[in-house]
Motif scaffolding. Structure first.
Motif: not given
Length: 246
Positions: A120-141
């Motif tokens: 994963r790639i995530g951004l921490i900005r203004h006190g918040e964590y935001r995941q930038l990527t979406s897992d290519h996984s069976l569970v995420n689908a």
């Protein structure tokens, strides 16, 4: 831009199949790669290191310095390394080897990245964590289709099955993203050994703690190990200052 790259075998594995490194090209532009290998014996180690070092060598020899050039570079080189690893994985010793891949460059005040797999790639900005990527996984689908809940996804028995990897037979379909950097932004690149153990709030609190960048990275790994350390844990933490944003 400051950067810390750390990896740890975790509490349950006997070898580390993660691999991460940073490279600079002839134009002085940085590219960071993180790969989480899979496959029996040492095949996962070979796949992750091969992906990172082959792409790193190609980046070092380039003179790329714009976002559009990086995007074109991704398109040209990710499929090349996918085919090479797929071919190398045809013999019995390395059968079925593959790897996730996160590739990220900082150019023109922007971060441009490519994503394959469930690191994963995530951004921490203004006190918040935001995941930038979406897992290519069976569970995420299944989650995106509304067939399971987020709580069910967190404990699903097939949560480690990924739907895309470097080394697959089919042509890659990477995800790409672009973020304009702001002063005091943090970018976190990690293998799933971190985010399977720690939630976004824990990650945010550690990254925003009042210690050095390297100590933040060490603390992320320590907390993941304390939570069970079920897999290898690799962390690449970047911090951007006002000059980077300007």
């Amino acid at each position: 831009m400051d950067i810390s790259i750390l990896t740890d075998v975790g509490q349950r594995r006997t070898n580390n199949q993660d691999y991460a490194n940073q490279y600079k090209n002839k134009a002085g532009k940085s590219m960071i790669f993180l790969a989480d290998g899979m496959g029996g014996h040492r095949a996962g180690n070979i796949a992750s290191e091969m992906a990172v070092t082959d792409l790193g060598a190609a980046w070092v020899s380039s003179e790329i310095e714009t976002v559009n050039q990086v995007r074109e570079w991704f398109a040209n080189h990710l499929e090349d390394v996918n085919r090479r690893i797929h071919l190398a994985g045809q013999d019995d010793e390395h059968k079925g080897m593959g790897t996730t891949l996160e590739a990220l460059a900082f150019v023109e005040g922007q971060v441009i990245y490519a994503h394959v797999g469930d690191s994963r790639i995530g951004l921490i900005r203004h006190g918040e964590y935001r995941q930038l990527t979406s897992d290519h996984s069976l569970v995420n689908a299944l989650l995106r289709a509304g067939q399971i809940t987020e709580e069910e996804a967190a404990h699903h028995p097939q949560r480690n099955i990924i739907t895309q990897s470097i080394g697959q037979k089919d042509e890659l379909e990477p995800d790409y993203g672009l973020v304009t950097v702001e002063a005091d932004d943090y970018i976190l690149i990690n293998s799933d050994g971190l985010t399977n153990m720690l939630g976004p709030d824990e990650i945010r609190d550690i990254v925003l703690s009042d210690v050095s960048l390297e100590e933040k990275a060490k603390t992320l790994i320590r907390f993941a190990n304390n939570a069970g350390g079920l897999d290898n844990i690799t962390v690449v933490l970047l911090h951007f200052n006002e000059e980077d944003a300007a």
